[in-house]
Design a protein around this motif. Structure first.
Motif, PDB file in Angstrom:
ATOM      1  N   LEU A  29       0.825  -1.215   0.000  1.00  0.00           N
ATOM      2  CA  LEU A  29       0.000   0.000   0.000  1.00  0.00           C
ATOM      3  C   LEU A  29       0.857   1.261   0.000  1.00  0.00           C
ATOM      4  CD1 LEU A  29      -2.734  -1.092   2.602  1.00  0.00           C
ATOM      5  CD2 LEU A  29      -2.999  -0.846   0.123  1.00  0.00           C
ATOM      6  N   LEU A  30       2.051   1.152   0.567  1.00  0.00           N
ATOM      7  CA  LEU A  30       2.950   2.319   0.659  1.00  0.00           C
ATOM      8  C   LEU A  30       3.825   2.477  -0.593  1.00  0.00           C
ATOM      9  CD1 LEU A  30       3.995   1.719   4.369  1.00  0.00           C
ATOM     10  CD2 LEU A  30       2.806   3.758   3.523  1.00  0.00           C
ATOM     11  N   ARG A  31       3.599   1.657  -1.592  1.00  0.00           N
ATOM     12  CA  ARG A  31       4.364   1.684  -2.862  1.00  0.00           C
ATOM     13  C   ARG A  31       5.822   1.261  -2.658  1.00  0.00           C
ATOM     14  NH1 ARG A  31       5.289   6.354  -4.066  1.00  0.00           N
ATOM     15  NH2 ARG A  31       4.355   7.430  -2.317  1.00  0.00           N
ATOM     16  N   VAL A  32       6.046   0.408  -1.711  1.00  0.00           N
ATOM     17  CA  VAL A  32       7.375  -0.176  -1.520  1.00  0.00           C
ATOM     18  C   VAL A  32       7.405  -1.500  -2.282  1.00  0.00           C
ATOM     19  CG1 VAL A  32       8.991  -1.147   0.167  1.00  0.00           C
ATOM     20  CG2 VAL A  32       7.635   0.879   0.747  1.00  0.00           C
ATOM     21  N   THR A  33       8.479  -1.747  -3.033  1.00  0.00           N
ATOM     22  CA  THR A  33       8.575  -3.003  -3.785  1.00  0.00           C
ATOM     23  C   THR A  33       9.128  -4.085  -2.866  1.00  0.00           C
ATOM     24  OG1 THR A  33       9.083  -1.662  -5.706  1.00  0.00           O
ATOM     25  CG2 THR A  33       9.423  -4.031  -5.921  1.00  0.00           C
ATOM     26  N   VAL A  34       8.380  -5.185  -2.780  1.00  0.00           N
ATOM     27  CA  VAL A  34       8.751  -6.251  -1.836  1.00  0.00           C
ATOM     28  C   VAL A  34       9.317  -7.449  -2.595  1.00  0.00           C
ATOM     29  CG1 VAL A  34       7.865  -7.871  -0.125  1.00  0.00           C
ATOM     30  CG2 VAL A  34       6.974  -5.539  -0.205  1.00  0.00           C
ATOM     31  N   HIS A  35      10.396  -8.002  -2.081  1.00  0.00           N
ATOM     32  CA  HIS A  35      10.999  -9.220  -2.637  1.00  0.00           C
ATOM     33  C   HIS A  35      11.136 -10.217  -1.493  1.00  0.00           C
ATOM     34  CE1 HIS A  35      12.593  -6.546  -5.946  1.00  0.00           C
ATOM     35  NE2 HIS A  35      12.549  -5.677  -4.948  1.00  0.00           N
ATOM     36  N   GLY A  43       3.636  -1.049   8.561  1.00  0.00           N
ATOM     37  CA  GLY A  43       4.668  -1.244   7.540  1.00  0.00           C
ATOM     38  C   GLY A  43       5.933  -0.420   7.751  1.00  0.00           C
ATOM     39  N   ALA A  44       6.159   0.121   8.940  1.00  0.00           N
ATOM     40  CA  ALA A  44       7.370   0.927   9.164  1.00  0.00           C
ATOM     41  C   ALA A  44       8.613   0.036   9.226  1.00  0.00           C
ATOM     42  CB  ALA A  44       7.236   1.727  10.457  1.00  0.00           C
ATOM     43  N   LEU A  45       9.667   0.492   8.553  1.00  0.00           N
ATOM     44  CA  LEU A  45      10.978  -0.163   8.654  1.00  0.00           C
ATOM     45  C   LEU A  45      11.773   0.653   9.662  1.00  0.00           C
ATOM     46  CD1 LEU A  45      11.578  -0.290   4.813  1.00  0.00           C
ATOM     47  CD2 LEU A  45      11.047  -2.273   6.225  1.00  0.00           C
ATOM     48  N   VAL A  46      12.157   0.040  10.747  1.00  0.00           N
ATOM     49  CA  VAL A  46      12.819   0.789  11.819  1.00  0.00           C
ATOM     50  C   VAL A  46      14.313   0.506  11.773  1.00  0.00           C
ATOM     51  CG1 VAL A  46      12.879   1.207  14.301  1.00  0.00           C
ATOM     52  CG2 VAL A  46      10.729   0.568  13.195  1.00  0.00           C
ATOM     53  N   THR A  47      15.106   1.576  11.708  1.00  0.00           N
ATOM     54  CA  THR A  47      16.563   1.417  11.766  1.00  0.00           C
ATOM     55  C   THR A  47      17.085   2.254  12.924  1.00  0.00           C
ATOM     56  OG1 THR A  47      17.069   3.266  10.304  1.00  0.00           O
ATOM     57  CG2 THR A  47      16.692   1.133   9.251  1.00  0.00           C
ATOM     58  N   VAL A  48      18.074   1.720  13.602  1.00  0.00           N
ATOM     59  CA  VAL A  48      18.597   2.346  14.821  1.00  0.00           C
ATOM     60  C   VAL A  48      20.095   2.549  14.640  1.00  0.00           C
ATOM     61  CG1 VAL A  48      18.944   1.972  17.283  1.00  0.00           C
ATOM     62  CG2 VAL A  48      16.836   1.210  16.220  1.00  0.00           C
ATOM     63  N   THR A  49      20.547   3.803  14.610  1.00  0.00           N
ATOM     64  CA  THR A  49      21.976   4.087  14.407  1.00  0.00           C
ATOM     65  C   THR A  49      22.397   5.285  15.256  1.00  0.00           C
ATOM     66  OG1 THR A  49      21.549   5.566  12.542  1.00  0.00           O
ATOM     67  CG2 THR A  49      21.945   3.262  12.005  1.00  0.00           C
ATOM     68  N   ASN A  50      23.695   5.485  15.350  1.00  0.00           N
ATOM     69  CA  ASN A  50      24.210   6.617  16.119  1.00  0.00           C
ATOM     70  C   ASN A  50      24.968   7.635  15.272  1.00  0.00           C
ATOM     71  OD1 ASN A  50      23.512   6.344  18.901  1.00  0.00           O
ATOM     72  ND2 ASN A  50      24.757   4.494  18.946  1.00  0.00           N
ATOM     73  N   GLU A  51      25.549   7.185  14.166  1.00  0.00           N
ATOM     74  CA  GLU A  51      26.458   8.058  13.425  1.00  0.00           C
ATOM     75  C   GLU A  51      25.745   8.951  12.413  1.00  0.00           C
ATOM     76  OE1 GLU A  51      29.458   5.604  11.677  1.00  0.00           O
ATOM     77  OE2 GLU A  51      30.099   4.796  13.616  1.00  0.00           O
ATOM     78  N   GLY A  52      24.603   8.480  11.920  1.00  0.00           N
ATOM     79  CA  GLY A  52      23.892   9.244  10.888  1.00  0.00           C
ATOM     80  C   GLY A  52      24.066   8.640   9.505  1.00  0.00           C
ATOM     81  N   ASN A  53      24.931   7.643   9.378  1.00  0.00           N
ATOM     82  CA  ASN A  53      25.131   7.043   8.048  1.00  0.00           C
ATOM     83  C   ASN A  53      23.875   6.320   7.569  1.00  0.00           C
ATOM     84  OD1 ASN A  53      25.737   5.106  10.143  1.00  0.00           O
ATOM     85  ND2 ASN A  53      26.414   3.726   8.537  1.00  0.00           N
ATOM     86  N   GLY A  54      23.140   5.706   8.494  1.00  0.00           N
ATOM     87  CA  GLY A  54      21.907   5.019   8.111  1.00  0.00           C
ATOM     88  C   GLY A  54      20.898   5.999   7.532  1.00  0.00           C
TER      89      GLY A  54
END
Ligand code: SF4
Length: 668
Positions: free
Chosen positions: A74-80, A211-222
């Motif tokens: 529904l969010l227009r994300v392509t799923v594989h 449908g949220a993809l959660v990423t957890v980082t400290n540096e900001g590269n993510g």
């Protein structure tokens, strides 16, 4: 244990640099974790609840996966979906072929699944260039190594080794000054972020309900690799789901505390729809997880990859991650106690001997924020229980006669308490008679018995007789299944004893205390003097142009030029925010206009936070993200501790964060 494994153990024990690095890592991580968990008085109840959430997901994985994937469509994300490592790599290559063509540049954030499937090797073999952008991962990529820890990949290296590496590979003068080394990496990787064709990240959690993809980082590269390139690919293990945002709030209260000792990581992203002009692909990887789920090792899938069991394990603390190798000498993608279960569970019998690398002391289970019974699973691996009982082959060779007879006798005794008690008394008597200290048995002096060690004499009354009639202790309250825990009980920065009489600090005071403790700044003002305070800050820094989002543009004082597009020359970004979280000093930004880039690219991030948007904790803030295209929680300036566990502020994201906390009653 196999010979290459023994050789690797001896090598690790003889490496004094490695031993010093592992000691320092363990000491600092354990101390940080202890302090962070102390800030949650209901820690053990949360652990039990988190265990139940993970068990629920793994028990009903198909249902939650269906719900999650429907939301992504529904969010227009392509799923594989990828069954194995080869298929996952092929899918990434196909996306690159369609969107970037040959010789693509891929900026990659940390992803354990990519390690597991050997993605970098596949990309390079196909002619693409892949650059790791997490500082620790970048260092080990330059060395051609694998990560030696789930959380701190370069934990085995000293600052001098990193200095030599940068001198040789990047052509910069040698230094072992950690901030200088970090700035060197920042300058090199900034170019990668700005020119990459594709950004690739892992996924810490997928939220089934939205449908949220959660990423957890400290540096900001993510944030960089999921925000700047035209194509974002997220690689996700199929088990990394949570049912709801409430469950996410619970797990986020445990993950960073266990991993790095933080109440929240600097950046927690909730990515849903692709950004304007961007494609987003999610590859959901099985690669043995379905098999693991059907096996007696199923509980290993509850893991949230915090790394706490590695830091707690006395064997890992001597061996390091590169010591965990298979029979052929290949390093396991997942080291430590959880790795000794997951590696044989996912990749087969050539990793089974790793389960011997444990004292079964239970420290890993105690450290685990989702209460996985790691010792029990290690014992199952030792017993070869890698497959469902129906799929297991019978033992190929019968037990030796003496062992089979002994076990049969023991089984008979163990089934009859009186016989068992009698056998213990007989054994104790026999042990006293045959002991080297027995008056009836004198061992010759050359045996060395009694020279330097005093053998404890067997007790006259066996354990069963001494303790048999004692009442059992009452079960600890934390062992009970706990009700759902309202996260509003999360402790503030200075938890108070129940008898306190002083009033609780206001939300504004708590927010101020938390953010300043993290190296951020808070300027409290009214709407009437906001423009004046902003002008002071900008003039002090001799700023003329400011990167703004819509809210920032409305409040930028006259005399300064608003800029609406990224420009490397811009040193300051000014944004609004949707909420401030008092207990963690966090601001919540929704992806509107240029807010994501203005809060990320410049070295200084200024945020305007009206005081009526303050909430107590994460559980009150996360519902605001339910329908947002994308959102990010920012908790202080960007940071890393990837070199010798030394905290360095300002890696890829801003090194300065100032919040203008505006008293909203001043509007009336
Ligand atoms: S097993 Fe537990 S402690 Fe170890 S990495 Fe997984 S969640 Fe963390």
């Amino acid at each position: 244990m196999s010979d290459p494994f023994r050789a690797r153990i001896r090598q690790a024990l003889a490496d004094s640099t490695l031993q010093a690095a592992l000691d320092a890592n363990a000491q600092r991580r354990l101390a940080a974790r202890a302090a962070a968990t102390a800030s949650l008085p209901d820690w053990s109840a949360r652990r039990q609840r988190a265990h139940a959430v993970r068990a629920e997901v793994i028990d009903h994985l198909e249902r939650y996966l269906d719900q999650f994937l429907t939301q992504l469509h529904l969010l227009r994300v392509t799923v594989h979906r990828a069954q194995d490592a080869q298929e996952a790599c092929q899918q990434v290559l196909a996306i690159l072929h369609q969107t970037a063509g040959p010789n693509a540049l891929i900026a990659k954030a940390k992803s354990m699944v990519s390690e597991e499937i050997g993605l970098n090797h596949a990309l390079e073999a196909a002619g693409h260039r892949v650059v790791e952008t997490d500082l620790g991962e970048y260092i080990i990529q330059l060395r051609g190594e694998r990560p030696s820890h789930i959380i701190t990949p370069a934990v085995h290296l000293s600052r001098q080794q990193v200095g030599q590496l940068f001198h040789q590979k990047l052509g910069v003068p040698y230094t072992d000054d950690i901030p200088t080394l970090t700035q060197t990496a920042r300058a090199v990787l900034r170019q990668v972020f700005l020119t990459a064709d594709v950004g690739l990240t892992g996924v810490n959690f997928g939220v089934a309900e939205n449908g949220a993809l959660v990423t957890v980082t400290n540096e900001g590269n993510g944030r960089m690799v999921s925000t700047l390139p035209r194509v974002h690919i997220a690689l996700m293990g199929m088990e990394r789901l949570v049912p709801t945002l409430d469950d996410l709030a619970l797990l986020l209260s445990l993950l960073p505390r266990s991993a790095t000792g933080q109440k929240l990581s600097v950046y927690t992203q909730l990515l849903r729809a692709p950004r304007p002009g961007q494609q987003r692909h999610v590859i959901v990887v099985d690669n043995g997880r379905s098999r693991l789920r059907a096996s007696p090792l199923r509980e290993a899938l509850y893991c949230i990859r915090c790394g706490a069991c590695l830091n707690a394990c006395p064997v890992f603390r001597e061996l390091g991650g590169h010591g965990y190798i298979n029979r052929e000498g290949a390093i396991a993608p997942y080291p430590g106690p959880i790795g000794s279960i997951v590696s044989p569970g996912l990749f087969g019998a050539s990793f089974v001997h790793l389960a011997q690398a444990s004292s079964l002391c239970g420290a890993c289970r105690e450290a685990c924020p989702v209460d996985i019974d790691l010792p029990k699973l290690l014992i199952r691996v030792r017993a070869g229980q890698l497959a469902p009982p129906s799929a297991r082959k019978p033992a190929p060779t019968p037990l030796p006669f003496a062992l089979a007879l002994g076990l049969k006798l023991y089984a008979r005794l163990a089934r009859h308490p009186s016989l068992f008690a009698a056998s213990q008394i007989a054994a104790a008597l026999g042990a006293r008679l045959l002991s080297p200290f027995s008056p009836w048995l004198r061992l010759p002096a050359w045996t060395g018995w009694g020279e330097s060690r005093d053998l404890p004499r067997p007790a006259l009354r066996p354990f069963r007789l001494r303790f048999g009639n004692r009442p059992l202790p009452a079960p600890a309250p934390s062992a009970e299944p706990s009700p759902r825990i309202p996260l509003s009980t999360e402790a503030g920065p200075t938890p108070s004893p129940p008898t306190q009489t002083a009033p609780s600090p206001s939300l504004a005071e708590r927010f101020h205390t938390e953010l300043t403790a993290l190296g951020g700044g808070v300027i409290r003002c009214t709407w009437a003097d906001l423009a004046h305070r902003l002008t002071e800050i900008l003039e002090e820094r001799q700023i003329t142009h400011v990167f703004v989002d819509d809210f920032g543009a409305r409040h930028l004082p006259s005399g300064f030029a608003p800029v609406r597009h990224p420009d490397p020359a811009l040193a300051v970004g000014l944004t609004g925010c949707a909420a401030g979280i008092a207990n963690t000093g966090t601001v919540l930004l929704l992806d509107e206009g240029e807010s994501f880039k203005a809060s990320l690219l410049p070295a200084t991030h200024l945020v305007i936070l009206p005081s009526d948007r303050l909430v107590a904790d994460l559980s009150e803030a996360l519902p605001l993200t339910r329908h947002a295209a994308n959102a990010v929680l920012i908790t202080g300036p960007s940071r890393t501790a990837d070199i010798e566990m030394t905290l360095t502020i300002g890696v890829h994201g801003p090194k300065e964060m100032l919040v203008f906390l505006v008293d909203d009653s001043s509007r009336r």
